[in-house]
Every structure is written in structure tokens, then in C-alpha cells.
Scaffold this active site. Structure first.
Site, mmCIF file in Angstrom:
data_model
loop_
_atom_site.group_PDB
_atom_site.id
_atom_site.type_symbol
_atom_site.label_atom_id
_atom_site.label_comp_id
_atom_site.label_asym_id
_atom_site.label_seq_id
_atom_site.Cartn_x
_atom_site.Cartn_y
_atom_site.Cartn_z
ATOM 1 N N ARG A 56 -16.024 16.487 7.899
ATOM 2 C CA ARG A 56 -16.166 18.005 8.455
ATOM 3 C C ARG A 56 -16.772 18.929 7.487
ATOM 4 O O ARG A 56 -17.684 19.856 7.738
ATOM 5 C CB ARG A 56 -14.739 18.528 8.457
ATOM 6 C CG ARG A 56 -14.155 17.756 10.032
ATOM 7 C CD ARG A 56 -12.674 18.274 10.001
ATOM 8 N NE ARG A 56 -12.024 17.692 11.325
ATOM 9 C CZ ARG A 56 -10.786 17.093 10.801
ATOM 10 N NH1 ARG A 56 -9.995 17.383 9.861
ATOM 11 N NH2 ARG A 56 -10.073 16.668 12.120
ATOM 12 N N ASP A 68 -0.520 2.981 15.053
ATOM 13 C CA ASP A 68 -0.039 1.511 14.705
ATOM 14 C C ASP A 68 -0.785 0.593 15.616
ATOM 15 O O ASP A 68 -0.094 0.359 16.847
ATOM 16 C CB ASP A 68 1.585 1.394 14.347
ATOM 17 C CG ASP A 68 1.643 -0.045 14.254
ATOM 18 O OD1 ASP A 68 0.861 -0.950 13.682
ATOM 19 O OD2 ASP A 68 3.154 -0.472 14.069
ATOM 20 N N ASN A 93 -12.254 -2.113 13.679
ATOM 21 C CA ASN A 93 -12.371 -2.716 12.408
ATOM 22 C C ASN A 93 -11.095 -3.006 11.696
ATOM 23 O O ASN A 93 -10.971 -3.689 10.745
ATOM 24 C CB ASN A 93 -12.990 -1.507 11.539
ATOM 25 C CG ASN A 93 -13.150 -1.955 10.057
ATOM 26 O OD1 ASN A 93 -14.039 -2.912 9.866
ATOM 27 N ND2 ASN A 93 -12.699 -1.322 9.187
ATOM 28 N N TYR A 159 -4.336 -15.388 11.453
ATOM 29 C CA TYR A 159 -5.309 -14.727 11.056
ATOM 30 C C TYR A 159 -6.707 -15.238 11.462
ATOM 31 O O TYR A 159 -7.190 -14.643 12.269
ATOM 32 C CB TYR A 159 -5.491 -14.168 9.832
ATOM 33 C CG TYR A 159 -6.510 -13.107 9.476
ATOM 34 C CD1 TYR A 159 -6.641 -11.907 9.838
ATOM 35 C CD2 TYR A 159 -7.608 -14.090 8.741
ATOM 36 C CE1 TYR A 159 -7.822 -11.217 9.442
ATOM 37 C CE2 TYR A 159 -8.921 -13.244 8.595
ATOM 38 C CZ TYR A 159 -8.980 -11.865 8.870
ATOM 39 O OH TYR A 159 -10.064 -11.166 8.519
ATOM 40 N N LYS A 163 -8.985 -14.193 14.914
ATOM 41 C CA LYS A 163 -10.296 -13.752 14.810
ATOM 42 C C LYS A 163 -11.298 -14.690 15.759
ATOM 43 O O LYS A 163 -12.260 -14.524 16.221
ATOM 44 C CB LYS A 163 -10.773 -13.724 13.533
ATOM 45 C CG LYS A 163 -10.155 -12.685 12.490
ATOM 46 C CD LYS A 163 -10.490 -11.414 13.174
ATOM 47 C CE LYS A 163 -9.906 -10.282 12.360
ATOM 48 N NZ LYS A 163 -10.304 -9.104 12.914
#
Length: 276
Positions: A56, A68, A93, A159, A163
Site C-alpha cells: 500500500r 487456515d 502457493n 506431501y 503434489k
């Protein structure tokens, strides 16, 4: 595509989940620099507020939401944050593995949360935000992944599996949405110099290795490769196999062939049916 064309195709608003630091924050800085309005999402409020204040101060329009992404209401809260705003670019992301444990050594609740964040919320958010993009005939979706998607690895099995799910879903969506002007990219990155990565190394008593990717460069390449999905592997040329046995270009052509076959079989004439 130049900056004006990029903004016209993917603007005016970008929603970045996992925006508070590292690669997510660099996506935000670079998009703000070319005039995007930003919806910044992360679980931790303090670093998110600091980034918003920084942007900003440089003239950017941005709002923040502390969400969350492992929660069952995560996608609805993303939609609430974006309410009334035309989101032309969605960047997912978030999704690092904070557990660092073998599958049976970790509590199942921890794996549930990881799968919820990386699989369910990713799938639901893509579904929710891609629909209006398809209706408008323009937009972009980036899911930041990991080289772990190309094979199961002990210690990060859930994980890696999550992915892999994201990669395959993005490839399918790329084929579905390309005719409608919506670009999809599974952005497969390697080890990147981010605060979260440094914290993980420190917790394990490991030193920071040489050769970590620079977060700003990673974000820059991801934005540049969005129009050329469905896959970009960080550190590799488009036609260079490395993380996987197949290059991004080879995967792209494979998906094109599969999509063409699927379209042929779904056509009424191909089914050999006649009206009765």
C-alpha cells in the site's frame, strides 16, 4: 506478452493464497508493480499485514484475509474475501509440509490437515474461481507445486502424493479450459530460499545449502510461463527432462493427444449410436 497484455488477460484482481512471505510475497510484489489489485491470504496475520502495508505504501490496492487453508470452510472464506471483485488470477502457493516425519511416525490428524490443504482446498478453490473465468473467456490459475510430485519419497510421502494430485489436476484443467481462454499452470519448483525453508532447516539442525533458488526469480518465471502451461519445472528448459523423465513440452503434447482422443470418443458419431 507485455505487462499491459498480462494485466488485461489476468486482471484486475489477483488472489494469492500463501502470500505472507517467500515466493507468495514475491508474486504479490511483482503483480502490484504492474497494477494488479491484490487479495492476500495466509494463516498468520502479522506477516500478512506487514506485506500489505509495504505494498500500500507503494500505491497498491490490497486487502488481506487470515484463513487456515486446511479448514473445511477455507474455500468459502476465499470466496468471501473476493466477494464483488473480479478475480482474474488465482495463485495457490500454500502447502509446505511442516511435519518432517515418516508416515507411521506422524499423527493421522497431521496428514489429514496436509491432505485437506493441498488436495481438497486446492480442488475446491480451482473449481470455484475457474468457473467465472471460463464464463468471461479469460483468466489464469497457478498452483505452486514441488519436484516431490514426480515420485514417492520417505518422510514426505503424503506431501509428495498431494503434489502429484495437484499436478495431474492442473494438466486436466489446462486441457479443459484452454479453449475457453483460461490458462492453467502447475508450477513445479525446487528448494527455494524462503523463511519457511530456513526455519525447517534450522529445526533439523541443518545448515542452509548453496544453490537455493531465489524467491523473486521463481515468482517472475512462474508469471512468465503461465500462458504456456500446463507445467513449468523450475531450473529446466521447456524441452529438458530433469525432475521427471519427461520434459514439460513432452507432458504438454501428451495431454493434447489424450484430450483429442477423449473428444473423439465423446462425440455422438464416435459412439456409433442412432436415434430410435
Amino acid at each position: 506478452m507485455d505487462q499491459a497484455q498480462f494485466a488485461a488477460r489476468y486482471g484486475p484482481w489477483a488472489l494469492i493464497a500463501g502470500a505472507s512471505e517467500g515466493t507468495g510475497a514475491e508474486f504479490a510484489r511483482q503483480l502490484a508493480g504492474i497494477g494488479f489489485h491484490l487479495i492476500l491470504v495466509a494463516r498468520r496475520e502479522a506477516p500478512l499485514a506487514a506485506l500489505a502495508g509495504e505494498l500500500r505504501g507503494k500505491g497498491a490496492t490490497c486487502i488481506t484475509a487470515s484463513i487456515d487453508l486446511a479448514g473445511p470452510d477455507a474455500t468459502q472464506r476465499l470466496l468471501d474475501a473476493a466477494a464483488g471483485r473480479e478475480v482474474g488470477l488465482l495463485i495457490l502457493n500454500a502447502g509446505a509440509d511442516p511435519n518432517g516425519a515418516m508416515f507411521l511416525d506422524g499423527a493421522i490428524d497431521a496428514w489429514d490437515r496436509l491432505a485437506a490443504r493441498n488436495v481438497l482446498t486446492t480442488m475446491r478453490a480451482l473449481h470455484a474461481f475457474a468457473a467465472p473465468m471460463k464464463a468471461r473467456g479469460r483468466g489464469g490459475l497457478i498452483v505452486v507445486g514441488s519436484g516431490a510430485c514426480y515420485g514417492g519419497l520417505p518422510g514426505i510421502g503424503v506431501y509428495a502424493a498431494s503434489k502429484a494430485f495437484d499436478l495431474v489436476l492442473c494438466e486436466a484443467l489446462w486441457a479443459e479450459l484452454e479453449p475457453h481462454g483460461v490458462d492453467v499452470l502447475s508450477y513445479v519448483i525446487g528448494r527455494t530460499d524462503t523463511p519457511a525453508h530456513r526455519e525447517l532447516l534450522e529445526a533439523r539442525g541443518m545448515s542452509v545449502p548453496e544453490g537455493l533458488a531465489d524467491a523473486a526469480q521463481v515468482a517472475r518465471l512462474g508469471l512468465a510461463r503461465l500462458p504456456f502451461g500446463p507445467v513449468c519445472n523450475w531450473g529446466e528448459a521447456d524441452d529438458e527432462p530433469g525432475m521427471s523423465a519427461t520434459s514439460a513440452a513432452q507432458r504438454r503434447e501428451r495431454i493434447r493427444r489424450i484430450a483429442a482422443i477423449s473428444a473423439a470418443y465423446s462425440a455422438p458419431a464416435a459412439l456409433g449410436r442412432t436415434d430410435r
